[in-house]
Scaffold this active site. Structure first.
Site, PDB file in Angstrom:
ATOM      1  N   ASP A 317       0.351  11.559   2.766  1.00 22.24           N
ATOM      2  CA  ASP A 317       1.106  10.614   1.775  1.00 22.24           C
ATOM      3  C   ASP A 317       2.220  10.037   2.540  1.00 22.24           C
ATOM      4  O   ASP A 317       3.080  10.422   3.275  1.00 22.24           O
ATOM      5  CB  ASP A 317       1.548  11.370   0.583  1.00 22.24           C
ATOM      6  N   CYS A 386      -5.400  -7.531   0.159  1.00 25.97           N
ATOM      7  CA  CYS A 386      -6.629  -8.236   0.010  1.00 25.97           C
ATOM      8  C   CYS A 386      -6.123  -8.517  -1.424  1.00 25.97           C
ATOM      9  O   CYS A 386      -7.089  -8.393  -2.363  1.00 25.97           O
ATOM     10  CB  CYS A 386      -7.799  -7.232  -0.095  1.00 25.97           C
TER      11      CYS A 386
END
Length: 459
Positions: A317, A386
């Site tokens: 993480d 994106c």
């Protein structure tokens, strides 16, 4: 007017279904199941299909029927607004909430009637039979039959009267894109999103040679674009590891780091690994970090197929992970709404909503603040998403720099991205859009929506 698409055809396409004994019925049932999992269960289509591929009953379908299932669901999601509008026009009142199963059967049936080269009688009779065999849908069997028969009769009238670009775009995206890019651009995006795109490949070398072998074209950016039929694994060069699947726009951010040979480069949020492969192929010593162990396993499998080494894969993480030392360069492909990928992932617009953009913006801002000290003084940092939402791209970086981050912009030039001058923003960032790089054949045109900016850390 929206055009009808061809359903996958092969000698096996109409053979009796192995699971039900009725031609085509099992494929429609699976399509209805999958559509329900996406729209009612709010699960990404790729994840649902991956899970189905492990089920014996689904695997018992012929390859042609599995292809038909994918085509049915993808076409329905790609044009869901048109499908739902057409169904509403055939009904005097809405279906009750408890008729969800009948609703999905109607959607799959209407998709075939409106947009696929499936015989009308087959689309109607199979949907009616499916409703009859389904306990939850049986009370609406006659309605399913009547709506679809009416749609067959009125198909041309309905399609001619629909505002296709507006209807295929979820309302929250239509409003934001119209405000941000203008209505003409929003309509251009929608026209691209209605067409299933070709396959983009990043090749290790000899793009022209591979384009010729695979019957594709070489894009100005260097990617090979192919209209593929059948299983990807059976294409020339797959087993030999000569190329990997990567949208042409997604292949640009890693190139913005320049010559990375021998450099230590971090690829953050690395899975599924296209950018990692690019960096490794260019000779970088890559540390690929992702929170998902499963996705990293797939990344490592892809790297093994591609015979690429020099990659350290780290499951972590980024909120708690810290590297032992700073990197020469860092690429952060931040978690985002993925609204730039609707041409390849038609479920995104139905699964995401405006509040997701806001929530993900906090994640992006936090990851940017974490990555500041992971870049050596003088080193390059590329941030990309994106997404077609400026809140996840332009606005995010403007706030990052205004907040005192020790970085300066390094403008991107058109020659670095295949001459795409219209993709370079006024401040030197990269902004690709679905309507860029058009082609006479719509399947061969377009790009995913991407934002990328290149920064250099001050000494």
């Amino acid at each position: 007017m929206a055009q009808r698409e061809r359903a996958p055809k092969s000698p096996d396409a109409v053979r009796p279904d192995r699971t039900s004994g009725d031609p085509g019925l099992a494929a429609r049932r699976f399509a209805v199941d999958i559509l329900a999992e996406v729209l009612e269960g709010h699960r990404p289509l790729d994840r649902v299909l991956d899970h189905r591929a492990t089920m014996p009953a689904y695997r018992a379908l012929s390859p042609a029927d599995r292809a038909l299932v994918r085509a049915l669901v993808a076409t329905c999601l790609r044009r869901l607004g048109l499908v739902d509008d057409a169904i509403r026009r055939m009904m005097e009142k809405q279906l009750p909430a408890k008729a969800l199963r009948a609703k999905q059967i109607l959607r799959i049936g209407a998709t075939q009637v409106l947009f696929m080269e499936v015989p009308d009688h087959a689309a109607v009779s199979l949907a009616t039979e499916l409703a009859d065999r389904d306990r939850d849908a049986r009370p609406w069997k006659a309605l399913v039959n009547g709506v679809l028969r009416s749609l067959v009769r009125r198909r041309d009238e309905v399609l001619a009267d629909q505002d296709a670009e507006r209807l295929v775009t979820p309302l929250w995206l239509w409003r934001e894109w119209s405000e941000t890019w203008g209505e003409d651009a929003a309509r251009a995006f929608a026209r691209v999103h209605m067409v299933e795109p070709a396959l983009d490949l990043t090749v290790k070398s000899d793009a022209a040679g591979w384009a010729e072998r695979l019957g594709g074209i070489v894009l100005p950016t260097g990617s090979v674009r192919v209209i593929a039929h059948g299983r990807i694994e059976r294409l020339d060069g797959f087993e030999e590891g000569e190329w990997w699947i990567q949208d042409a726009a997604a292949a640009l951010p890693a190139r913005l780091l320049g010559d990375v040979a021998g450099l230590r480069v971090a690829d953050l949020c690395a899975a599924p690994g296209g950018k990692t492969a690019q960096l490794a192929a260019a000779g970088a010593k890559v540390t690929a970090v992702d929170i998902s162990a499963g996705r990293l396993d797939r990344l490592k499998q892809n790297l093994a197929r591609l015979h690429l080494d020099g990659v350290e894969a780290v499951t972590a993480d980024l909120g708690v992970w810290t590297p032992d030392e700073a990197f020469d360069a860092v690429l952060l492909d931040a978690p985002c709404s993925a609204t730039g990928t609707l041409r390849r992932n038609p479920d995104v617009g139905r699964l995401k909503k405006a509040t997701d953009v806001e929530d993900l913006g906090h994640v992006q801002s936090y990851l940017l603040s974490r990555a500041v000290d992971w870049v050596k003084p003088g080193g390059l940092f590329v941030y990309c998403t994106c997404s077609l939402q400026k809140a996840e791209g332009e606005d995010q970086i403007a706030a990052f720099l205004a907040g005192g981050a020790p970085f300066d912009r390094v403008p991107i030039t058109a020659d670095e991205v295949g001459g795409l001058a219209d993709a370079i923003t006024a401040d030197g960032a990269l902004r690709t859009r679905p309507d860029q790089m058009p082609d006479v054949d719509p399947r061969l045109g377009g790009l995913d929506g991407f934002y990328a900016v290149r920064l250099r850390r001050r000494p």
